[in-house]
Design a protein around this motif. Structure first.
Motif, short mmCIF file in Angstrom:
data_model
loop_
_atom_site.label_atom_id
_atom_site.label_comp_id
_atom_site.label_asym_id
_atom_site.label_seq_id
_atom_site.Cartn_x
_atom_site.Cartn_y
_atom_site.Cartn_z
N ASN A 273 15.64 3.89 -41.74
CA ASN A 273 14.45 4.46 -42.37
C ASN A 273 14.11 3.64 -43.62
O ASN A 273 14.79 2.66 -43.94
CB ASN A 273 14.63 5.95 -42.68
N THR A 274 13.10 4.04 -44.33
CA THR A 274 12.64 3.22 -45.46
C THR A 274 13.70 3.10 -46.55
O THR A 274 13.88 2.02 -47.13
CB THR A 274 11.35 3.81 -46.06
N GLN A 275 14.41 4.17 -46.83
CA GLN A 275 15.43 4.09 -47.87
C GLN A 275 16.61 3.24 -47.42
O GLN A 275 17.17 2.48 -48.22
CB GLN A 275 15.91 5.48 -48.27
N ASN A 276 16.99 3.35 -46.15
CA ASN A 276 18.04 2.48 -45.62
C ASN A 276 17.66 1.01 -45.75
O ASN A 276 18.48 0.17 -46.13
CB ASN A 276 18.31 2.79 -44.14
N LEU A 277 16.40 0.69 -45.42
CA LEU A 277 15.94 -0.69 -45.53
C LEU A 277 15.99 -1.19 -46.97
O LEU A 277 16.50 -2.27 -47.26
CB LEU A 277 14.51 -0.82 -44.98
N SER A 278 15.45 -0.39 -47.88
CA SER A 278 15.41 -0.79 -49.28
C SER A 278 16.82 -0.94 -49.86
O SER A 278 17.15 -1.94 -50.50
CB SER A 278 14.62 0.26 -50.08
N ASN A 279 17.67 0.06 -49.64
CA ASN A 279 19.01 0.02 -50.22
C ASN A 279 19.88 -1.08 -49.62
O ASN A 279 20.70 -1.68 -50.32
CB ASN A 279 19.69 1.37 -50.04
N SER A 280 19.72 -1.33 -48.34
CA SER A 280 20.56 -2.36 -47.71
C SER A 280 20.21 -3.75 -48.23
O SER A 280 21.11 -4.55 -48.53
CB SER A 280 20.42 -2.31 -46.18
N LEU A 281 18.91 -4.05 -48.37
CA LEU A 281 18.56 -5.39 -48.89
C LEU A 281 18.93 -5.51 -50.36
O LEU A 281 19.32 -6.58 -50.83
CB LEU A 281 17.07 -5.68 -48.68
N TRP A 282 18.80 -4.40 -51.12
CA TRP A 282 19.25 -4.43 -52.50
C TRP A 282 20.73 -4.77 -52.57
O TRP A 282 21.17 -5.59 -53.39
CB TRP A 282 19.01 -3.08 -53.18
N ALA A 283 21.54 -4.16 -51.70
CA ALA A 283 22.98 -4.42 -51.68
C ALA A 283 23.28 -5.87 -51.31
O ALA A 283 24.16 -6.51 -51.90
CB ALA A 283 23.67 -3.46 -50.72
N VAL A 284 22.56 -6.38 -50.32
CA VAL A 284 22.73 -7.79 -49.92
C VAL A 284 22.46 -8.71 -51.10
O VAL A 284 23.22 -9.65 -51.37
CB VAL A 284 21.81 -8.12 -48.73
N VAL B 208 6.49 -3.34 -40.86
CA VAL B 208 5.94 -2.20 -40.10
C VAL B 208 6.05 -0.91 -40.88
O VAL B 208 5.15 -0.07 -40.86
CB VAL B 208 6.66 -2.07 -38.74
N LYS B 209 7.15 -0.76 -41.62
CA LYS B 209 7.45 0.52 -42.28
C LYS B 209 7.05 0.57 -43.75
O LYS B 209 7.19 1.63 -44.38
CB LYS B 209 8.94 0.82 -42.13
N LEU B 210 6.52 -0.52 -44.31
CA LEU B 210 6.17 -0.54 -45.73
C LEU B 210 5.22 0.59 -46.15
O LEU B 210 5.36 1.13 -47.26
CB LEU B 210 5.58 -1.89 -46.12
N PRO B 211 4.24 0.97 -45.33
CA PRO B 211 3.37 2.08 -45.76
C PRO B 211 4.13 3.37 -46.03
O PRO B 211 3.64 4.23 -46.77
CB PRO B 211 2.40 2.25 -44.57
N GLY B 212 5.32 3.53 -45.47
CA GLY B 212 6.11 4.73 -45.69
C GLY B 212 7.08 4.63 -46.84
O GLY B 212 7.74 5.61 -47.19
N PHE B 213 7.20 3.44 -47.45
CA PHE B 213 8.10 3.27 -48.60
C PHE B 213 7.57 4.08 -49.78
O PHE B 213 6.38 4.10 -50.04
CB PHE B 213 8.17 1.80 -49.02
N ASN B 214 8.48 4.74 -50.51
CA ASN B 214 8.05 5.40 -51.74
C ASN B 214 8.04 4.38 -52.88
O ASN B 214 8.39 3.21 -52.68
CB ASN B 214 8.91 6.62 -52.05
N ALA B 215 7.67 4.82 -54.07
CA ALA B 215 7.51 3.90 -55.19
C ALA B 215 8.79 3.13 -55.49
O ALA B 215 8.78 1.91 -55.67
CB ALA B 215 7.05 4.67 -56.43
N GLN B 216 9.90 3.83 -55.54
CA GLN B 216 11.14 3.16 -55.90
C GLN B 216 11.61 2.21 -54.81
O GLN B 216 12.14 1.13 -55.09
CB GLN B 216 12.22 4.19 -56.20
N GLU B 217 11.41 2.60 -53.56
CA GLU B 217 11.78 1.72 -52.46
C GLU B 217 10.94 0.45 -52.46
O GLU B 217 11.45 -0.64 -52.16
CB GLU B 217 11.64 2.47 -51.14
N LEU B 218 9.67 0.57 -52.80
CA LEU B 218 8.82 -0.61 -52.90
C LEU B 218 9.33 -1.54 -54.01
O LEU B 218 9.46 -2.75 -53.82
CB LEU B 218 7.37 -0.20 -53.19
N SER B 219 9.60 -0.98 -55.18
CA SER B 219 10.08 -1.78 -56.30
C SER B 219 11.42 -2.44 -55.98
O SER B 219 11.62 -3.64 -56.21
CB SER B 219 10.21 -0.89 -57.54
N ASN B 220 12.36 -1.66 -55.43
CA ASN B 220 13.69 -2.20 -55.13
C ASN B 220 13.64 -3.29 -54.08
O ASN B 220 14.38 -4.27 -54.16
CB ASN B 220 14.61 -1.07 -54.66
N SER B 221 12.80 -3.09 -53.06
CA SER B 221 12.74 -4.09 -51.99
C SER B 221 12.17 -5.41 -52.49
O SER B 221 12.67 -6.48 -52.14
CB SER B 221 11.91 -3.57 -50.81
#
Length: 513
Positions: free
Chosen positions: A330-341, A361-374
């Motif tokens: 999901n969007t948080q998994n995507l954001s957090n995993s790339l942050w960890a990498v 594909v999933k960027l429209p569903g990212f919240n503010a923090q997920e967008l910033s972190n990614s």
């Protein structure tokens, strides 16, 4: 024993089989036993989270990963799909409907009452059950009710859930000495999940009796216990190493979700990144990675990054499994995993390519923090992808009003590092950031001005407000921040902001030296 009430309008509930924590013989009082009072309002309160569970934790400065109150938790419900329930054995009932009358003539046995509690998914009905039957609850009913509150809470029911947890906390105290490992760990997990003010006697009592029962804690109980401790920010002195020793002995029995939840909790608590437990965790987790779900994969790598642990065997296996399962992220998994990498400084071309495809594909569903972190992770890894950038800008422009100060600062700094220049985004960013500048901390002020200079963004209202805020927080600016401002702004010919502003900044920095 039969519990009988006078006649009232009838509510119907379906009773499902569920195992309960086992009643224990009454233990003698010990020095660690909590003092029991009748009213929570007479007690000091545990600060806890003050709200919904928020994991992973938001960090300051260069460690932005986190979740905000109200967003979905990346750690799955620890009492989850395994249906392990609340204990080791149960009296089985076939599914049936009973007439459960809150005002009335139905007789309900303790076992049936437990089934009713665990079968409710509506907090309002559960609240009615607690009010009517709470005085008859034993430790099994209390544990089941607290778990149900934590699992049933909705975003608009935070206050109600926290109030119920306080009521149930009063009921839990007298029965702590009778609780087994499953009850103790589930109660602490539920308290952490719901958040809000928590009675410190209750937390300390749970931890005291946990010490006595650690030998009987299985991996599921250990992970629940640690999740509760992490979310409550409970003191760990004198018990965390005992819990890790107990976990070490049972590591071969840990399932993938137990492994991921345990490491996430330990990283949040902040244990030292070494020792036999971590070595054992890496060994068993590496062998079980194919069984990790998307959330467990993201959480485990986030935890390793938080602890600063880089293990080649684990990360190589992680990349292979995660690349294959990215469509499930999901969007948080995507954001957090790339942050960890990016935090660990590890790269894998196949994973990066697959991540970009999925994220676009999933960027429209990212919240503010997920967008910033990614975007911060993308900039750290030096990834330049025009299609991703375009999709990110579209999504970010729509959600900029939701960006917090760290999101605003990190996003502009990341855009500057990647050389992303977009007039519409800059205008929208300036509008939101100028309004929120009084909330910026010193590092965010420094980073945002550096990024504005790097991108050649000129706005007198922003700079004027920035100067006022910076003067108030100058002493908090660290040497890196001062150097960053001096190098990127004062000596930069590419930033054509009015000379008078440069002079004011120079004078302010000189005064602060």
């Amino acid at each position: 024993m039969q519990l009988t009430l006078k006649s009232r309008p009838m509510l119907r509930f379906r009773i499902q089989p569920l195992s309960l924590c086992q009643p224990r013989p009454q233990r003698g009082a010990t020095a660690a036993s909590p003092a029991i009072r009748a009213n929570l309002n007479e007690r000091p309160v545990w600060p806890g989270k003050g709200g919904k569970r928020t994991e992973p934790q938001r960090e300051g400065g260069d460690d932005p990963v986190g979740g905000k109150p109200g967003q979905a938790s990346p750690v799955k419900d620890p009492t989850g799909a395994s249906q392990q329930g609340m204990g080791k054995s149960s009296t089985q009932f076939g599914p049936r409907c009973i007439d459960f009358q809150l005002n009335g003539s139905a007789s309900v046995t303790p076992a049936e009452l437990a089934r009713i509690i665990t079968g409710l998914a509506d907090l309002t009905r559960l609240e009615q059950v607690v009010k009517v039957y709470g005085h008859n609850f034993d430790e099994r009913h209390v544990s089941a009710a607290m778990t149900r509150v934590a699992k049933s809470e909705r975003d608009n029911q935070v206050a109600m859930a926290q109030g119920m947890m306080q009521e149930l906390g009063v009921l839990a105290l007298p029965g702590l000495s009778k609780m087994d490992a499953r009850c103790l760990s589930s109660v602490l997990w539920a308290l952490g999940k719901v958040g809000g003010p928590v009675n410190p006697d209750l937390v300390q009592g749970i931890l005291a009796y946990t010490k006595e029962e650690l030998a009987s804690f299985n991996p599921f109980d250990i992970s629940n216990l640690l999740l509760g401790m992490a979310n409550l920010q409970a003191p760990t002195d004198g018990i965390i190493h005992e819990i890790m020793d107990a976990g070490m002995r049972r590591l071969p029995e840990f399932k993938p979700q137990d492994l991921a939840n345990t490491l996430w909790a330990l990283a949040t608590i902040g244990i030292p990144p070494d020792g036999p437990f971590i070595d054992g965790w890496l060994y068993f987790a590496t062998s079980q990675l194919p069984g990790f779900g998307a959330q467990a994969l993201a959480n485990s790598l986030w935890a390793l990054a938080k602890l600063g642990i880089k293990d080649e065997a684990f990360t190589a296996s992680w990349f292979r499994v995660a690349t294959r399962k990215l469509p499930e992220f999901n969007t948080q998994n995507l954001s957090n995993s790339l942050w960890a990498v990016s935090k660990l400084g590890i790269e894998d071309d196949a994973f990066t390519a697959a991540w970009l495809r999925e994220a676009k594909v999933k960027l429209p569903g990212f919240n503010a923090q997920e967008l910033s972190n990614s975007l911060m992770a993308v900039s750290k890894l030096g990834i330049k992808d025009e299609a991703f950038t375009a999709a990110w800008l579209r999504a970010a422009k729509l959600k900029l009003p939701e960006f917090e100060t760290q999101d605003l600062s990190n996003s502009l700094m990341s855009a500057a590092k990647l050389g992303i220049e977009d007039g519409a985004f800059s205008v929208a960013w300036l509008s939101v950031a100028t309004r929120k500048l009084p909330e910026f901390n010193a590092q965010e002020l420094s980073n945002s001005l550096w990024a504005a200079a790097k991108l050649g963004i000129e706005d007198e209202a922003f700079i004027a407000t920035w100067l006022v805020m910076a003067k108030r927080k100058l002493l908090q600016l660290n040497n890196i921040g001062v150097t960053q401002i001096s190098a990127a702004i004062l000596s930069s010919d590419s930033w054509a902001i009015a000379t008078e502003f440069k002079a004011k900044i120079a004078a302010m920095l000189k005064k602060g030296e």
